[in-house]
Each structure stands twice: as structure tokens, then as C-alpha cells.
Design an enzyme around this catalytic site. Sequence first.
Site, PDB file in Angstrom:
ATOM      1  N   ASP A  72       0.850  -1.194   0.000  1.00 42.21           N
ATOM      2  CA  ASP A  72       0.000   0.000   0.000  1.00 42.21           C
ATOM      3  C   ASP A  72       0.885   1.243   0.000  1.00 42.21           C
ATOM      4  OD1 ASP A  72      -2.097   1.732   0.184  1.00 42.21           O
ATOM      5  OD2 ASP A  72      -2.908   0.933   2.052  1.00 42.21           O
ATOM      6  N   ASP A 104      -3.718   2.586  -5.603  1.00 42.70           N
ATOM      7  CA  ASP A 104      -2.504   2.721  -4.805  1.00 42.70           C
ATOM      8  C   ASP A 104      -2.164   1.522  -3.934  1.00 42.70           C
ATOM      9  OD1 ASP A 104      -4.641   3.023  -3.146  1.00 42.70           O
ATOM     10  OD2 ASP A 104      -3.836   4.735  -2.043  1.00 42.70           O
ATOM     11  N   GLU A 105      -2.819   0.392  -4.163  1.00 45.06           N
ATOM     12  CA  GLU A 105      -2.494  -0.793  -3.368  1.00 45.06           C
ATOM     13  C   GLU A 105      -2.771  -2.058  -4.169  1.00 45.06           C
ATOM     14  OE1 GLU A 105      -5.223  -1.643  -0.059  1.00 45.06           O
ATOM     15  OE2 GLU A 105      -6.507  -0.026  -0.789  1.00 45.06           O
TER      16      GLU A 105
END
Length: 393
Positions: A9, A104-105
Site C-alpha cells: 500500500d 494505490d495498493e
Amino acid sequence: MGRHIFHIDLDAFFVSVEQVLSPRLKGKAVIVGGDPERRGVVASASYQARPFGIHAGMPLSKARRLCPQAIFIQANFSRYRQASHKFMAILADFSPCIEPLGIDEAYLDVTGCEGHYGSFRQMALAIKERVHKELGLTASVGIATCKVVAKVASDLCKPDGLLEIAPGEERHFLSPLPVAKLPGVGKKTEQVLQQMGVVTIGELASLPLSVVKKHFGKFGVVIHRYGNGIDDRKVEAPGEAKSISKQVTFAQDTLQRHFLEANLQHLCQQVSAELRSQDKQASCVTLKLRYADFRTITRQTTLKPASNISQIIFDIALQLLSTAVAQKRKPIRLIGVKVSGLCGKEKQLGMFDSQREKLEHLDKAIDRIRSKYGSASIRAGEGISVLNYHRER
């Protein structure tokens, strides 16, 4: 061989991308979302802003009251998508088995891939090093035998952390944590669990399955397994999109009917155009309304037959809006449309086929004009389908 799953993350992603481009922002309270003088919500906040109670989804006006010294920045999603593509490309160099979770992860199944690095921990450190060197960003990594435990681990070690949970230690690791830390347990579920005397994940895991199932049904089975550190889900690449949605937040709360209908029609045109670009049709239309008090409702109906025609989708959404406004006359701050139940384009002839064909031809003509002259070159209006068409100069 047991599985080894990474959950990776990026920390305060939107803010971090802005700080890479503007180093003057580093170490300061930064909020991405836009102008606090206008309507909007926090998209991301730096770790320097978070002690003031700032979090994603908070109204920008409230964020400014809590942290008046913060620097507010307009979100630039094109910039964030570029950084995300580079991030995912880095992960692909470590394992082909990637499951992105948003921008984003991602989960990474690294089972059997650690040989070159010596250990899974060293492999995770190598990922963090490349992300920092190539993107200027920091990432937090959770390592475990299953997805849910890896996710909890990465959340706990933020920012810029690495936490590895040894095989067999999953339940022991989760046990003392607040039940809200368990993925899938939202505020309402947490409240019900607290009423049952359950505060920690360990207390949830110790409940008889029949008790949890009685209160939460099939969902109870899932969170009970998660609480015991059991999660058999595979790391899988995402499939085709199951829905398309668009929404808009107004500068001022409103009940002005013409304004609401105009925005609704524009949103329906957007989702139908995207359907046509994918050669898909939708069998369900959902209206989303958020009121001035932030209460949100959804209303949906089925399309028979499925369609990607702008006017048909708008007519259905308009019926839903009319019913919702009649039932609750409160100012509206956000309106959205979602189409789902996507399927391939199948030609179905019927008594109204001639009218449908005319609408299809109109949509195709509008798509061509917008493709050539831009999305704002043509708009629908009252009683007329083509307005504001400007010739190229």
C-alpha cells in the site's frame, strides 16, 4: 508449500505524488481535494494533517476548520494514474500474480518467488526500495499466508513499514486488535458487535459460529473466518468491469428540479457513451442521491431489454429521481448514476424497434461529433437533442 501473500500500500498516495513534484510540500500539512471555499471532500491528507482529525471523505470546509494552516491542492488524477501504472509495473517484476485494489495498493502472491532474494522479507524490502528510488514514494508491506491478514498487517505498519506474520501466528496476531481493524467490519457491524459485547477480533473469533451467523447471516461466516485468520481467497487479476458510474457534487445544495434533471441527463449521456465504447448494454440503472446532511440513498430498476441508449437510460433515471424527490423533499448535494448488469450487444426486434433504431443512430452521431470536437461540443436540452455545436475554426 504454504502461500505467501504481500499486501503493498502506497502511503498517502495523492499527497506523496504532489510532494515528489513540489518538495516544498514535504513535512507539511497537505490536503488533496481542492479549494475549501468550494464544495468537495478530502481525497488524501499528509500524515502531518492527520493528527488534526483529517481523513479521506471529510468535507473540505470541515478540514479547513480543523487544520487552518493546511495547504489545499486540487487533485490531478491523470498524474496519479501515471504513478499507479509505474507502481504496478514494478510489482509485476516481482510476481506475475497481482491483484490491484484501486490505484494505490495491491495483493501480490509471491509463493516460491523468494529464492533470488533469500527471504520474503528481503523481497519486500527490495520492492520498497524500487518504489522509493523510481517513484520517490514510500510503501507499507504486510506479509502473511492469506490476504486478510496481510492487509491488516500493512495497515498497522504505516507509514513506510514492513510487518511479517509467521505461518500459524495469524489468529494470535489478530486477537488483541479492535474489531474495526478487520476488513469488512464497518461502523454498523462494529456497533452490533459492541452490543454483543465484542470489542476485539479475538472476541469475535471465539464466538460460536452459529451466534455470528444468526446476527449477520452469510456475512457473519466470512468475518468469523477472517477473525480466525482464515482466508482462502486467491490473488486474482481483476475481470471486466461489472458496472459504470458517474456522479457530481454541487457547489450548493439544491432542490431546483430543472438543474437536477440537467445534471442527471449529462451523467446518463456519459455512462451510455462509455457503454457504447465497450460495445456493452446495461440491464440495471441505479440513481444515487446524497442530501445536505450527508445521508445517501440509492434507487434502482431493471431495464428490459438491456440498453445503451442515452434517452432510455435517462428516462429510467428520471423516473427514479421523481419518485425520490416526491418522497423526501430535502436539498441534494450529490447526484449519481450507475449502470450494471452489463452484457454484450444483442439485437432484439420488437414493436418499438424503429424508435430504438432512431435513438441509436442519434447516439452514434453525437458520439462522432464529441469524438472530433470534444465532449462539450454538443449537449442535450429541453425538447431538443442537439445544442451548442461549434464548427472547428
